[in-house]
Design a protein around this motif. Structure first.
Motif, short mmCIF file in Angstrom:
data_model
loop_
_atom_site.label_atom_id
_atom_site.label_comp_id
_atom_site.label_asym_id
_atom_site.label_seq_id
_atom_site.Cartn_x
_atom_site.Cartn_y
_atom_site.Cartn_z
N PHE A 1 3.93 -4.78 0.44
CA PHE A 1 3.06 -4.24 -0.59
C PHE A 1 2.53 -5.34 -1.51
CE2 PHE A 1 5.92 -0.44 0.21
CZ PHE A 1 5.02 0.17 1.06
N ASP A 2 3.34 -6.37 -1.74
CA ASP A 2 2.87 -7.52 -2.53
C ASP A 2 1.70 -8.21 -1.81
OD1 ASP A 2 4.73 -7.11 -4.53
OD2 ASP A 2 6.16 -8.58 -3.74
N ALA A 3 1.85 -8.38 -0.50
CA ALA A 3 0.79 -9.02 0.30
C ALA A 3 -0.46 -8.17 0.32
CB ALA A 3 1.29 -9.28 1.72
N THR A 4 -0.28 -6.86 0.44
CA THR A 4 -1.43 -5.94 0.44
C THR A 4 -2.14 -5.96 -0.91
OG1 THR A 4 -0.35 -4.51 2.07
CG2 THR A 4 -2.13 -3.54 0.77
N ARG A 5 -1.36 -5.97 -1.98
CA ARG A 5 -1.95 -6.02 -3.33
C ARG A 5 -2.80 -7.28 -3.50
NH1 ARG A 5 -0.72 -3.43 -7.96
NH2 ARG A 5 1.12 -2.53 -6.97
N ALA A 6 -2.29 -8.42 -3.02
CA ALA A 6 -3.04 -9.67 -3.13
C ALA A 6 -4.36 -9.59 -2.38
CB ALA A 6 -2.19 -10.83 -2.60
N LEU A 7 -4.34 -9.00 -1.18
CA LEU A 7 -5.57 -8.84 -0.40
C LEU A 7 -6.55 -7.91 -1.09
CD1 LEU A 7 -4.16 -8.51 3.24
CD2 LEU A 7 -5.67 -10.32 2.41
N THR B 1 -16.77 1.53 -2.81
CA THR B 1 -16.22 0.51 -1.92
C THR B 1 -14.85 0.92 -1.40
OG1 THR B 1 -17.38 -1.28 -3.07
CG2 THR B 1 -15.48 -1.90 -1.73
N ARG B 2 -14.70 0.93 -0.07
CA ARG B 2 -13.40 1.15 0.55
C ARG B 2 -13.02 -0.09 1.34
NH1 ARG B 2 -9.74 4.83 1.70
NH2 ARG B 2 -10.97 6.59 0.90
N LEU B 3 -11.79 -0.54 1.14
CA LEU B 3 -11.27 -1.70 1.85
C LEU B 3 -10.12 -1.29 2.76
CD1 LEU B 3 -11.13 -4.37 -1.02
CD2 LEU B 3 -12.95 -4.01 0.66
N ILE B 4 -9.96 -2.05 3.83
CA ILE B 4 -8.81 -1.91 4.74
C ILE B 4 -8.07 -3.24 4.73
CG2 ILE B 4 -8.08 -1.66 7.14
CD1 ILE B 4 -10.63 0.07 7.55
N ALA B 5 -6.78 -3.20 4.47
CA ALA B 5 -5.96 -4.42 4.50
C ALA B 5 -4.81 -4.20 5.47
CB ALA B 5 -5.43 -4.74 3.11
N VAL B 6 -4.57 -5.18 6.34
CA VAL B 6 -3.44 -5.12 7.27
C VAL B 6 -2.60 -6.36 7.08
CG1 VAL B 6 -2.74 -5.07 9.69
CG2 VAL B 6 -4.77 -3.79 8.96
N VAL B 7 -1.29 -6.16 6.88
CA VAL B 7 -0.36 -7.28 6.84
C VAL B 7 0.73 -7.02 7.88
CG1 VAL B 7 -0.81 -7.85 4.43
CG2 VAL B 7 1.02 -6.24 4.98
N MET B 8 1.14 -8.07 8.58
CA MET B 8 2.16 -7.94 9.62
C MET B 8 3.19 -9.04 9.44
SD MET B 8 -0.40 -7.06 12.84
CE MET B 8 0.87 -6.38 13.92
N GLY B 9 4.46 -8.66 9.48
CA GLY B 9 5.54 -9.61 9.29
C GLY B 9 5.55 -10.20 7.90
N ALA B 10 5.43 -9.35 6.87
CA ALA B 10 5.39 -9.81 5.48
C ALA B 10 6.77 -10.31 5.04
CB ALA B 10 4.92 -8.69 4.57
N VAL B 11 6.78 -11.36 4.22
CA VAL B 11 8.03 -11.94 3.71
C VAL B 11 7.90 -12.19 2.22
CG1 VAL B 11 8.67 -13.00 5.91
CG2 VAL B 11 7.30 -14.30 4.27
N ASP B 12 9.05 -12.37 1.56
CA ASP B 12 9.04 -12.68 0.13
C ASP B 12 9.06 -14.20 -0.07
OD1 ASP B 12 11.66 -13.50 0.63
OD2 ASP B 12 12.55 -11.67 -0.19
N ASN B 13 9.24 -14.63 -1.31
CA ASN B 13 9.23 -16.06 -1.62
C ASN B 13 10.36 -16.84 -0.98
OD1 ASN B 13 6.92 -15.95 -3.22
ND2 ASN B 13 8.08 -15.35 -5.05
#
Length: 446
Positions: free
Chosen positions: A295-301, A273-285
């Motif tokens: 990277f936190d957002a990508t990890r969650a995805l 299984t290969r996944l592609i994840a894209v996050v744009m304009g990521a922010v912290d808490n």
């Protein structure tokens, strides 16, 4: 009576608890996936099936994820023989000046220096080196302005919706020292929605998977052993051995500018299984953009995809639709022919959702007319396709808009009857009709 009532009440409560424990799992899993980014998307790299998306159709600043298009055009030019890996690039004044701006990601160029295309590519893919990217653009197209035209032309060819390229790097044009490509404005930015970024990523991986041989390199030295030696640590800190490492991560491209914020198009593979994840304009808490937030957002995805989804067989090969196992055949030696799904159908889904997917037969009315085929009929003749609907829950579809057609075909051949057989059949039908009419007449006499 009291005991019966208590038992019935207990059974009812147990049923309710069972339903609340099982039925909402899908919704709860998705609702708990709180992606801290302006836009995000998660995709099965093989099929292009979208597993999750948030605001994925809105054009946003794409920053250095732009370089994936530059990489694509580079691989294409290499494949076509228009340029070679060992070809030397003579540094232009434009590329030189950009290379000296240490506020940007760069490897320093010498004003009178020359560099191989392979060196420029590695600097671009690993270190997101901007002057190196400009060098590649100038080598392929003569000028960055002409290269931008090729980028937008290719974007249209790929079906990348709401996409606009104004330079080869993803930098804001305002960072290009008033040397931005001709035909663009100083205030212009590269724009793409997350869905188009994911689609570009998939096309790049499908057509030139060798890109991962470079994007997975955590650290490389540029011009090692020379006075110009520069340590290039991959900006993708989710690679094994780096600070935010993630199992299976091997690409692909980060991006960040003041306009775009912090973004990342990442890909990881585990087993088949290969996944592609894209996050744009990521922010912290705190709502602030940060290097770590993307990277936190990508990890969650990625955790959501690898943890919740598996590839399941939805329909086996040879599957027949109840009540539609055959089609009538006109002028054949047989009166009907069996039909079935040709190939097994697999999809990446939540395992618990398998029973929610129901197949529906869609006959091709250019082949099947009035529910019939006309002989002769060949074995494996395609008579229609299958549409798979989900009975409940969100279904995001595919990057391409739809899944590949699932074909339904005949399982045997039916020869055309000869003229004698057809004549006898016609005569038999005529006599049968006369007999029915005569019978009706006789019955009417009594």
């Amino acid at each position: 009576m009291k005991k019966v009532f208590n038992k019935g009440l207990l059974m009812a409560l147990m049923a309710i608890l069972t339903l609340t424990a099982i039925v909402p799992q899908q919704a709860q899993a998705e609702e708990s996936l709180h992606i801290m980014a302006e836009a995000a998307i998660l995709v099965d790299a093989e099929s292009g099936k979208i597993l999750y998306e948030k605001n994925a159709g809105k054009p946003l600043g794409v920053a250095s994820m732009t370089k994936m298009m530059t990489e694509y055009l580079l691989f294409e030019a290499i494949e076509d023989g228009r340029i070679k890996w060992d070809q030397e690039y003579q540094v232009t004044d434009y590329a030189y000046q950009i290379s000296q701006d240490m506020r940007l990601s760069n490897v320093p160029f010498r004003k009178d220096g020359s560099y191989t295309i392979k060196e420029l590519y590695e600097a671009m893919a690993i270190f997101s080196a901007n002057a190196a990217t400009i060098g590649i653009a100038e080598t392929i197209a003569g000028t960055e302005s002409e290269f931008v035209r090729l980028m937008n032309e290719k974007a249209e060819e790929m079906g990348l919706e709401e996409t606009t390229f104004v330079n080869s790097t993803g930098l804001s044009n305002s960072s290009l020292m008033d040397m931005h490509p001709e035909g663009t404005k100083k205030t212009d930015e590269n724009l793409m929605p997350a869905r188009s970024v994911a689609k570009l990523t998939k096309i790049l991986l499908d057509d030139y998977p060798e890109v991962l041989e470079t994007t997975k390199v955590p650290v490389m030295m540029f011009r090692e052993g020379t006075a110009d030696e520069t340590r290039m640590e991959n900006w993708n800190s989710m690679l094994p051995g780096l600070i935010y490492e993630y199992e299976g991560m091997d690409g692909l491209k980060t991006g960040s500018t003041d306009f775009a914020g912090y973004s990342f198009a990442g890909t990881a593979k585990r087993e088949d299984t290969r996944l592609i994840a894209v996050v744009m304009g990521a922010v912290d808490n705190e709502g602030a953009g940060s290097y770590k937030a993307r990277f936190d957002a990508t990890r969650a995805l990625m955790d959501f995809g690898f943890g919740q989804f598996t590839t399941e067989e939805i329909i086996p090969a040879g599957y027949q639709f109840e009540g539609q196992e055959t089609l009538a055949v006109e002028k054949g030696v047989e009166e009907d022919v069996s039909i079935a799904v040709k190939e097994p159908v697999t999809m990446m889904i939540r395992t618990a959702d398998k029973k929610l997917y129901q197949p529906e037969l869609l006959l091709d009315d250019s082949v099947v007319q009035n529910g019939k085929l006309e002989a002769a009929v060949e074995k494996d003749a395609v008579v229609g396709t299958v549409e798979i609907a989900k009975a409940d829950g969100t279904e995001y579809g595919y990057l391409s808009g739809s899944a590949e057609d699932i074909e339904v075909a005949t399982t045997e051949s039916v020869e055309r009857a000869n003229w004698v057989s057809l004549s006898m059949r016609s005569a038999g039908g005529f006599l049968s009709s006369l007999w029915d009419d005569a019978g009706g007449f006789v019955k009417g006499l009594f």
